[in-house]
Design an enzyme around this catalytic site. Sequence first.
Site, short mmCIF file in Angstrom:
data_model
loop_
_atom_site.label_atom_id
_atom_site.label_comp_id
_atom_site.label_asym_id
_atom_site.label_seq_id
_atom_site.Cartn_x
_atom_site.Cartn_y
_atom_site.Cartn_z
N LYS B 42 0.85 -1.18 0.00
CA LYS B 42 0.00 0.00 0.00
C LYS B 42 0.89 1.25 0.00
CE LYS B 42 -4.35 1.25 1.94
NZ LYS B 42 -4.69 1.69 0.57
N ALA B 67 -12.34 6.25 -2.80
CA ALA B 67 -11.51 7.38 -2.36
C ALA B 67 -11.09 7.05 -0.94
CB ALA B 67 -12.26 8.70 -2.43
N GLY B 69 -8.09 7.60 0.18
CA GLY B 69 -7.41 8.81 0.63
C GLY B 69 -6.00 8.58 1.15
N ASN B 122 3.75 6.82 -7.15
CA ASN B 122 2.35 7.01 -7.51
C ASN B 122 2.18 8.49 -7.81
OD1 ASN B 122 -0.41 7.34 -7.50
ND2 ASN B 122 -0.74 6.46 -5.46
N CYS B 125 -2.70 9.45 -8.11
CA CYS B 125 -3.86 9.18 -7.27
C CYS B 125 -4.86 10.31 -7.36
CB CYS B 125 -3.45 8.97 -5.82
SG CYS B 125 -4.88 8.60 -4.78
N LYS B 160 3.83 5.11 -11.85
CA LYS B 160 2.41 4.78 -12.08
C LYS B 160 1.68 6.01 -12.61
CE LYS B 160 -1.51 2.30 -10.30
NZ LYS B 160 -1.94 1.34 -9.28
N ILE B 186 -3.00 1.57 -15.77
CA ILE B 186 -3.32 2.91 -15.31
C ILE B 186 -3.77 2.90 -13.85
CG2 ILE B 186 -4.04 3.79 -17.56
CD1 ILE B 186 -6.96 3.17 -16.85
N ASN B 187 -3.67 4.04 -13.20
CA ASN B 187 -4.32 4.23 -11.91
C ASN B 187 -5.83 4.33 -12.17
OD1 ASN B 187 -4.90 4.94 -9.18
ND2 ASN B 187 -2.87 5.84 -9.00
#
Lengths: 272, 300
Positions: B42, B67, B69, B122, B125, B160, B186-187
């Site tokens: 994560k 979401a 977060g 990342n 996001c 990413k 893809i994200n």
Amino acid sequence: MMTNPITDQKPVMLRVMEKKTENTGFATLFFEYSLPFRPGRFIMVWIPGLDEKPYTISLHDQDRFAVTIEAKGIFSKKALTLEKGDLIGIRGPFGNGFEIKPGQSAAVVAGGCGMAPLATLADHLPDITTFIHGARSKEFILFPGRFSVPREFCTDDGSLGHKGLVTDLLEKNIVLGKHFDMVYACGPEIMMYKVFELCETHGIPCQVSLERYMRCGFGVCGACVCGKQVVCKDGPVFHSRDLRKMKDFNTKALLKSGKEVDLSQYFSWRCQ
Amino acid sequence: MSIRFLHKILKNPTVLASGILGNSKDILERVHENGCGLMTLKSIGPEPRDGHKNPTVIDLGCGMINAVGLPSPGYLNMENEWEALENRNFPIIASVYGSSIDEYRKVAEYVSSKKPDFIEINISCPNSEKHGMIFGINRESSRDVVSAVKKVISVPLIVKLTPQAPDIADIARTCEDAGADAICAINTLGPGMVIDIESKRPVLSFKKGGLSGPMIKPVAVRCVFDIYKAVSIPIIGLGGITTGEDAVEMVMAGASLVGIGTAVRYRGIEVFQKVAGEMDDWLADHALSLTDIKGAAHNE
């Protein structure tokens, strides 16, 4: 109001059909809806604009179900201000539920509000031979008069029944020669651990219902992992055969941030 | 179906997507035992962060909206986790996020010292006010964050990307030029929104959230197709992969590895061995190898 079917997808708003104040700090919200359900499964309860939390079903019959809520934090206190006719969001049910085998002689051991998931189990189980319920004191005993099987009570302050722990009563029953094919327990995790240990000593299988912080409810986000198990999907009910391998049982849990902490730290956060 | 990806040999081309079940060594080990070739932790951030209030993840049947977060213990508060992961027998990607180039750099540098097999940044996001996606939609900021991180880490760097970039192939090429070793695309798509009409409220507490699962697969396949044309570094393709045939399609678009996330909802943790097995079966039926089909959709 026409209600869309409640599923494990997006929440559906239901009206509170009735609110019943139980006792100190507890109330039960009833909903008129036929929910597919097994004892031990749970639903996600959404108060728009506030939060969403998992609750076990505490009463279930053909055309209604209920959740019993203890006023503890911001969410549960708000939930208990809801009145008949107010809307609340529901999705589920989620989780595995208790494994029930007909003809088994069972002991049910409840601690505090751990009574809630066990109440529907007790309603469905024909063969309870021992039903133990512990609470802080007499005022915290849930669902008086509901069950056909009489309960053996214990309280921390001795105001009702035995002054001491549920495991004292369970052990007494075992030592006196009562035979159990299965012990079902729900309550504080330390209590469930003690029940598990006692059952292991005496070679009795048990099932306990665990609690961890949850997000998705269906085994994807990983917020509620406990060892190799995902509590919302693989559980919340775990059998002795799982508990033996679950090294985080009664030791570790994740905070909302994902930080792994000792259980005492986790519960002091959860009880805020 | 073992496969080489940069410096690592993986048992198959399936990858656990970031944000799915990546919270502890124990659960990653279970994902590995269930057939996953490469597991992503994560996302790790610069500060302790709780993420958003619930509802954060909702299944819509055709995929999910979420979401969460970016919850994270914070990169300096994960010593137990790193200690546990030190003795792992499976490969991992450590995913990293920040809200400034400096944050990406300091988190990635620290995480690199813990020796994950790969670091993924990342920059895509959609579920936080100030993290991630803002970097991945712009060529200059993508370049700056990639080159800053690349300088301070000692493991291969995966970037990413977000499908919200006006030209994802251009961003991918920029990242390659800045030193990225692989692209992950893809994200989640969006952000999107779901409103409950009885309460007149968005269902997610953050109101908006990223879409994932089968409903976004055509977008993911198109993005990977475009990126494959633009770069020579390998691509982890993900977005809606649920079956072996989906994975084959993604490889034909140009992916070397295939990420799986939302499909855990639909097929359980066993989805990794199922997808890998179904890929094998498809390839055997057609007397083809993974190499034969990689980028095959680009043949004129």
